[in-house]
Write an enzyme that holds these catalytic residues in place. Sequence first.
Site, PDB file in Angstrom:
ATOM      1  N   LYS A   1       0.883  -1.181   0.000  1.00  0.00           N
ATOM      2  CA  LYS A   1       0.000   0.000   0.000  1.00  0.00           C
ATOM      3  C   LYS A   1       0.916   1.225   0.000  1.00  0.00           C
ATOM      4  CE  LYS A   1      -4.289   0.822   2.250  1.00  0.00           C
ATOM      5  NZ  LYS A   1      -5.158   0.996   1.098  1.00  0.00           N
TER       6      LYS A   1
HETATM    7  N1  PMP Z   1      -7.212  -2.567  -3.473  1.00  0.00           N
HETATM    8  C1  PMP Z   1      -6.742  -1.335  -3.251  1.00  0.00           C
HETATM    9  C2  PMP Z   1      -5.955  -0.653  -4.324  1.00  0.00           C
HETATM   10  C3  PMP Z   1      -6.985  -0.692  -2.027  1.00  0.00           C
HETATM   11  O1  PMP Z   1      -6.522   0.538  -1.793  1.00  0.00           O
HETATM   12  C4  PMP Z   1      -7.753  -1.363  -1.048  1.00  0.00           C
HETATM   13  C5  PMP Z   1      -8.071  -0.684   0.253  1.00  0.00           C
HETATM   14  N2  PMP Z   1      -7.070  -0.879   1.199  1.00  0.00           N
HETATM   15  C6  PMP Z   1      -8.209  -2.669  -1.316  1.00  0.00           C
HETATM   16  C7  PMP Z   1      -7.931  -3.231  -2.542  1.00  0.00           C
HETATM   17  C8  PMP Z   1      -8.941  -3.463  -0.275  1.00  0.00           C
HETATM   18  O2  PMP Z   1      -8.036  -3.911   0.701  1.00  0.00           O
HETATM   19  P1  PMP Z   1      -8.494  -4.196   2.187  1.00  0.00           P
HETATM   20  O3  PMP Z   1      -9.609  -5.152   2.122  1.00  0.00           O
HETATM   21  O4  PMP Z   1      -7.300  -4.785   2.861  1.00  0.00           O
HETATM   22  O5  PMP Z   1      -8.897  -2.907   2.776  1.00  0.00           O
END
Ligand code: PMP
Length: 292
Positions: free
Chosen positions: A134
């Site tokens: 991220k």
């Molecule tokens: N893809 C992206 C690009 C994101 O930013 C997120 C949000 N964090 C997600 C998928 C979903 O991830 P998560 O379920 O861990 O929040």
Amino acid sequence: MTHALHYGTACFGGIRGYWNDDAEQLFVFRIRDHYRRFLNSAKLLMMDLPHSEDELSEITLNLLRREGWREDVYIRPLAYKADEKIGVRLHNMTDEMTIFSVPFGRYIEKEEGAHVTFSSWRRIDDNAIPARGKISGAYVNSAFAKSDALLAGFDEALVLNADGHLAEGSAENIFIIRDGVAVTPPVTDNILEGITRKTIKHLLQSDLGVDVIERPIDRTEVFVADEAFFCGTGVQVASITRVDHRPIGDGAMGAITSRLRDLYFDIVRGKDERYGHWRTPVHVEQSVSSPA
Ligand code: PMP
């Protein structure tokens, strides 16, 4: 002059806390999983943060206790290259971090029926900026896709990989349902390894008896899917009911998405008491110590 502001050399997390009125409790969802991914993102950026997953969780719980929220919140840890220096690099830099929490409702308004479009922007490739981290700089890619979709009147974007297969939304993972089977892109398709994605996969298989397959998805498979939905910490579970002017299924939230959504909300809020290991209560009973 902060390096991260110029070059995007930072990484972050996004965690939700759900307020349960009956229990007078704030439950943080899968906090350790979020911090494990956060530390992995930091590792990709050659950061050496002086805290373990457990320490970061404890710091966050203390923060939430002090804030005293009695509503749903979003928690944002951020680690960044803090030096005031010109020059692009990852190594030999000073890393700092911060964590804050804010009251938070919906991330997209139309969770019950989003209208989406395939973006003309392609998803960043693992060999350009790793999507499994991220990484702050990578979110410019998401911002291009999201703004174009919103300004064209859609609720969210679907983003394809350079090879033309579906990756995910601008900030959420995706599942489609075809003939009673759930399909989602594999982690090797330039997606964020979503914690909600993992949760949903488990709930579909274990609670709803729906098989889940991870494989590349063609653009036009989405058009002919019976159901489609986004999942993510921010978006929670959001039904996709139209893609580029074509209805998905009959154009309303599908039966599997609907059951899954109810189940997800009951679990994150602790109304359904199963899966307690996914919820960390912020407020602990004060033990009354006996007088010395
Ligand atoms: N893809 C992206 C690009 C994101 O930013 C997120 C949000 N964090 C997600 C998928 C979903 O991830 P998560 O379920 O861990 O929040």
